[in-house]
Design an enzyme around this catalytic site. Structure first.
Site, PDB file in Angstrom:
ATOM      1  N   HIS A 519      -3.405   2.554  -8.812  1.00  0.00           N
ATOM      2  CA  HIS A 519      -2.185   3.600  -9.470  1.00  0.00           C
ATOM      3  C   HIS A 519      -1.445   3.026 -10.392  1.00  0.00           C
ATOM      4  O   HIS A 519      -1.097   1.609 -10.461  1.00  0.00           O
ATOM      5  CB  HIS A 519      -1.762   4.540  -8.263  1.00  0.00           C
ATOM      6  CG  HIS A 519      -0.896   3.629  -7.592  1.00  0.00           C
ATOM      7  ND1 HIS A 519       0.723   3.352  -8.303  1.00  0.00           N
ATOM      8  CD2 HIS A 519      -0.487   2.486  -6.696  1.00  0.00           C
ATOM      9  CE1 HIS A 519       1.493   2.376  -7.225  1.00  0.00           C
ATOM     10  NE2 HIS A 519       0.725   2.111  -6.661  1.00  0.00           N
ATOM     11  N   CYS A 543      -0.163  -2.093  -3.181  1.00  0.00           N
ATOM     12  CA  CYS A 543      -1.616  -1.521  -3.684  1.00  0.00           C
ATOM     13  C   CYS A 543      -1.510  -1.820  -5.314  1.00  0.00           C
ATOM     14  O   CYS A 543      -1.379  -2.981  -5.158  1.00  0.00           O
ATOM     15  CB  CYS A 543      -0.824   0.603  -4.701  1.00  0.00           C
ATOM     16  SG  CYS A 543      -0.732   1.480  -2.801  1.00  0.00           S
TER      17      CYS A 543
END
Length: 568
Positions: A519, A543
């Site tokens: 992301h 992430c």
């Protein structure tokens, strides 16, 4: 001389013949001065004319002849008796000479065959025909010094050679003992047998007495036993499924079942020692050298058992993943699931069928397994864990296998799965197509198409390596792609009672459940993406923080189902 000058009686005998008769009536006397001897001449010089003798002269004289005729007959009989006695004496002499010759030949034969062997005689395989004792011993010793024994056949082979011939055969003793049994007084019978092929060897194939006292029989037997034990090591001596199945023909056979028979130690040893005693160099083993299978199983029993088992193994199927053969089920595999009871009646073990199906699934499952690949830039990477790969639906597979066995199905079967890769290869090999490579040690991410061509690359920031926020390694699968969402931590801050973080993002590409993915990260400075060590102090909660422009590019390239490989 005229015909009347010769005066003969009716028998052609003259009056002066010693056997003539002067008193016989009707006999004409010759005039004086004549001689009635054949071949003499009369005084006139002319040969006498011999008249033909009357027929009566050729006939026996009547018994009533007078004195002259009787005297003649008596003298003739006396001469006949004298000739007959002389013939008998000659016959006796001839018979005596023949018997003397026979006796001389017989005695000579006794003398000869007390010293030499009969024709066609052998001792320990050596031809000693008409040889004396020392000549026979020399020939036996010569053969023994060159001797070696090979026992082979039906898959078995063993060799033996004595260090010295005398260690095996005592040639002098063998020759002496054999000659002592020559039976010279029976030499005519023995010689006839020898010449007609009926003569037995002086040392037969079973005469172990010919072996030398120095022969180490224990060592010989021990070496042979060791070879037999090695040969029998993997033979149970009993009928079993594995030995009865022939993979070449794909069926059970009685002949193959016999392959589990053990060599008989006593039989092989007996044959070997018989060969030694006759110096035969080779023993050829045949099937009668085997011990019978346990339980005395007959050939008929074996054939019936094999026929019944063959009726249970008609299945032949190939299992496929992604069009690639991943396993096979055929007669050879099925044969391992056949069991036989004491009566040799076969049955299919369903538990083994189920176990095999589970084992097949394990061989095809790649999810979480260790795999090694070489990245196009040459870096070799080994990684395990994750969610990407093949996962077989074992319950369905067991049902399919059992049905295929009982219906004797043939052909191809697609393996039921709960998770799939792109390709199928053996364990340890890549089974993906296009993939994203996340290298934590380099802090870079790359995207390759199925051919290995690099399509995308960028600097990244992974999870902080603190034991709680590390980015998990493994091979994963993109499971969703979303736009403009807020990422909410699953952990609650005990001080505030709220999630540890709530981060709005424009692009979200998840690959570990819904919690880990690529992301954008507006809160990161641009400089961290060019610093491979920045993740240690500016790392994420796990992430892959990605520059906005780069995540936009990746979002358009990568597809749900593509592999994401995270490694150090």
């Amino acid at each position: 001389m005229s015909q009347n000058d010769s005066s003969f009686d009716s028998h052609g005998a003259s009056a002066d013949h010693p056997f003539g008769s002067a008193s016989r009536p009707g006999v004409n006397r010759k005039p004086e001065g004549t001689i009635g001897v054949i071949g003499t001449r009369t005084p006139s010089g002319t040969p006498p004319i011999i008249p033909p003798r009357p027929v009566q002269a050729l006939l026996p004289e009547p018994r009533d002849r007078r004195t002259t005729g009787g005297a003649h007959a008596a003298r003739s009989g006396a001469r006949g008796r004298l000739g007959c006695g002389s013939g008998r004496r000659g016959g006796k002499i001839a018979l005596l000479l023949v018997l003397s010759f026979i006796a001389l030949v017989y005695v000579g034969g006794i003398a000869a065959f007390s010293l030499v062997f009969y024709p066609n005689t052998s001792i320990a395989g050596a031809d000693v025909s008409l040889l004396p004792e020392d000549g026979a011993a020399t020939r036996i010793d010569s053969m023994a010094n060159r001797y070696s024994l090979t026992v082979e056949g039906i898959g078995f082979k063993w060799s033996y050679a004595p260090k010295h011939g005398s260690d095996l055969i005592d040639a002098n003793a063998a020759a002496k003992r054999a000659l002592a049994g020559n039976e010279p007084y029976l030499w005519p019978v023995r010689l006839w047998r020898a010449c007609t092929g009926a003569q037995a060897d002086a040392g037969t194939s079973t005469d172990r007495s010919l072996l030398s006292p120095s022969f180490d029989e224990d060592s010989f037997s021990s070496d042979l036993k060791q070879a037999i034990d090695t040969f029998n090591e993997h033979r149970s001596g009993a009928f079993d499924t594995q030995s009865a199945f022939d993979p070449t023909s794909g069926a059970f056979s009685a002949e193959r079942a016999r392959g589990n028979e053990k060599l008989s130690e006593s039989t092989v040893e007996r044959l070997a020692k018989e060969a030694l005693s006759s110096l035969r160099e080779r023993v050829s083993l045949e099937t009668n050298a085997y011990e019978p299978l346990k339980g005395g199983v007959s050939d008929g029993d074996l054939q019936r058992a094999c026929d019944a088992a063959n009726a249970l193994i008609g299945t032949s199927v190939t299992f496929k993943l992604a069009g690639t053969e991943a396993g096979a089920l055929d007669g050879e595999t099925l044969s391992k699931w056949i069991t036989f009871d004491d009566a040799l009646s076969p049955a299919l073990d369903n538990d083994k069928v189920s176990s095999w199906a589970h084992e097949l699934a394990d061989t095809m499952n790649t999810v979480g397994s260790e795999r090694t690949y070489t990245r196009p830039d040459g870096k070799v990477i080994t990684v395990s864990d994750g969610t990407y790969g093949w996962k077989v639906d074992e319950k369905k597979l067991v049902e399919i296998v059992q049905d295929a066995v009982h219906t004797k199905r043939s052909g191809e079967i697609d393996v039921p799965t709960t998770s799939e890769g792109v390709t199928y290869a053996a364990h340890g090999n890549p089974d993906w197509g296009a993939y994203a490579d996340v290298d934590i040690s380099e802090q870079r991410a790359r995207y390759f198409d199925a051919s290995g061509k690099l399509l995308w690359e960028t600097g990244i920031v992974t999870g902080k390596p603190n034991g709680e926020d590390d980015t998990p390694t493994g091979i994963y699968k993109v499971n969703k792609k979303l736009r403009n969402i807020t990422l909410v931590s699953g952990k609650i801050d005990p001080n505030t009672g709220k999630p540890v973080y709530e981060s709005p993002v424009q692009y979200w590409i998840a690959f570990v459940d819904g919690s880990i993915g690529f992301h954008d990260a507006s809160w990161q400075s641009a400089s961290v993406y060019s610093d491979p060590g920045a993740y240690r102090w500016a790392g994420s909660h796990g992430c892959i923080n990605t520059p906005l422009d780069k995540v936009i590019e990746l979002y358009d390239m990568i597809q749900v189902g593509d592999a994401v490989i995270v490694h150090n």
